[in-house]
Motif scaffolding. Sequence first.
Motif, PDB file in Angstrom:
ATOM      1  N   ASP A 121       0.889  -1.222  -0.045  1.00 22.31           N
ATOM      2  CA  ASP A 121      -0.070   0.190  -0.038  1.00 22.31           C
ATOM      3  C   ASP A 121       0.839   1.333   0.135  1.00 22.31           C
ATOM      4  N   HIS A 122       1.995   1.226   0.691  1.00 24.13           N
ATOM      5  CA  HIS A 122       2.939   2.438   0.699  1.00 24.13           C
ATOM      6  C   HIS A 122       3.329   2.601  -0.690  1.00 24.13           C
ATOM      7  N   LEU A 123       3.901   1.701  -1.313  1.00 24.92           N
ATOM      8  CA  LEU A 123       4.321   1.687  -2.690  1.00 24.92           C
ATOM      9  C   LEU A 123       3.276   2.317  -3.615  1.00 24.92           C
ATOM     10  N   MET A 124       2.310   1.808  -3.367  1.00 22.40           N
ATOM     11  CA  MET A 124       1.035   2.491  -4.500  1.00 22.40           C
ATOM     12  C   MET A 124       0.956   3.887  -3.983  1.00 22.40           C
ATOM     13  N   ALA A 125       1.096   4.341  -2.822  1.00 21.78           N
ATOM     14  CA  ALA A 125       0.975   5.849  -2.503  1.00 21.78           C
ATOM     15  C   ALA A 125       2.089   6.701  -2.965  1.00 21.78           C
ATOM     16  N   VAL A 126       3.120   5.946  -2.875  1.00 20.22           N
ATOM     17  CA  VAL A 126       4.582   6.623  -3.478  1.00 20.22           C
ATOM     18  C   VAL A 126       4.103   6.994  -5.002  1.00 20.22           C
ATOM     19  N   ARG A 127       3.692   5.883  -5.785  1.00 20.79           N
ATOM     20  CA  ARG A 127       3.670   6.076  -7.089  1.00 20.79           C
ATOM     21  C   ARG A 127       2.522   7.179  -7.426  1.00 20.79           C
ATOM     22  N   GLN A 128       1.462   7.324  -6.683  1.00 25.87           N
ATOM     23  CA  GLN A 128       0.490   8.322  -6.651  1.00 25.87           C
ATOM     24  C   GLN A 128       0.947   9.557  -6.284  1.00 25.87           C
ATOM     25  N   ALA A 129       1.943   9.784  -5.216  1.00 26.74           N
ATOM     26  CA  ALA A 129       2.791  11.042  -4.876  1.00 26.74           C
ATOM     27  C   ALA A 129       3.542  11.429  -5.815  1.00 26.74           C
TER      28      ALA A 129
END
Length: 291
Positions: A121-129
Motif C-alpha cells: 500500500d505504501h508503494l502504491m501511495a508513493v507512485r500516486q505522490a
Amino acid sequence: MRMASLRLPDSIPSPVQDSERLNQALQGRGVDEKVIVWILGHRNAIQRKQIKDTYQQLYKESIIHRLQSKLFGVFKTAMILWMNEAPERDAILANMALKRKRKKINQLQVLVEIACASSPDHLMAVRQAYFSLYECSLEEDITSNISTSLQKLLVGLVSSYRHDRELVDFNLAKSEATKLHEAIEKKQLDHDDVVWIMTTRNFFQLRATFVCYKQSYEVAIDQVIRASTIGYWTKDEDSLTRAIVTRAEIDMTKIKEEYFKMNNTNLDDVVRRDASGVYKSFLMALIGEKI
C-alpha cells in the motif's frame, strides 16, 4: 518490541505553541537551528502534520517553504525530507536519484529500497505522490532516465504489488536461488528469471531464497552482485541521511542492531564521526539520543 528510534518528550506542547516557537526561530537573518531540531526532531508524523497545518493557518505560509528558504546544506536536505509525509518523501528521493546527471548503481539503490522495504500500500501511495508532484509516472521516468540493463528490473520493482503474507515455499526458494545464480554468473541482471523473481516474490519468500543462495554457493547474493557490477559501486554520501530519515519511525532500532552485527560498530558512533554541527544533532535525535 519497540522498533522506532524516534523519542518523544513526556509533555508535548500544542501545535500552536510549536508553530509559534518555530516561527520565532526562523525570523530575521539568524536561524535558531537548535530550537528547530529540538521541536521537529522529537515529533512524530502525526504531530508534524499538525504543526504544518497550524503554521499555515497562523502565518499563511508553508513551513516547508520557510525551512527551505532559511536552512542550508545537508541539514536542509534532511529536514525537508523529514517534514514531508512518507509517500511524498519517497517520491522526492526517487526523483532526485533519477534526475542525477551521472547515475551510479548505488545512487539508484533508493528505488530498490522504496520498492522492497515498503508495504504494498505504501508503494502504491508513493507512485500516486510521484505523479502528483511531477505529472509523470515513476515508471515513465525510470524508462526515460535509465538506459542500463537495470531499467527492466527497476520498472518491474516499482510497478509490482506483492502480498506481505509470511508464507514461504522452501522448495521454490531453492529452485529460484539456482536461477539467480545462473543469471548472475552470466552478468544478466535483466534476465527474465531475475526480473520475475525480484518483482513478484514478497520479502519473506525472497529472504528464504537469499538464505538458500548463501547455503548453496557460500556467499551472500548482494556480495556477488556488487562483484559482477564492479566499476559502478561507490560510496553514497546521501545514504546515511536517507536511511535515518526514512526509517526512524519504522524500524531504526532493528537496523541499528543489524548494523552492529555486520560492522562491529554502533551506528550512533558513525553519525558522531561522519556528521557535524546541527546536522549531527538532528540525526542523533532521530536515532534516539536521549532527551
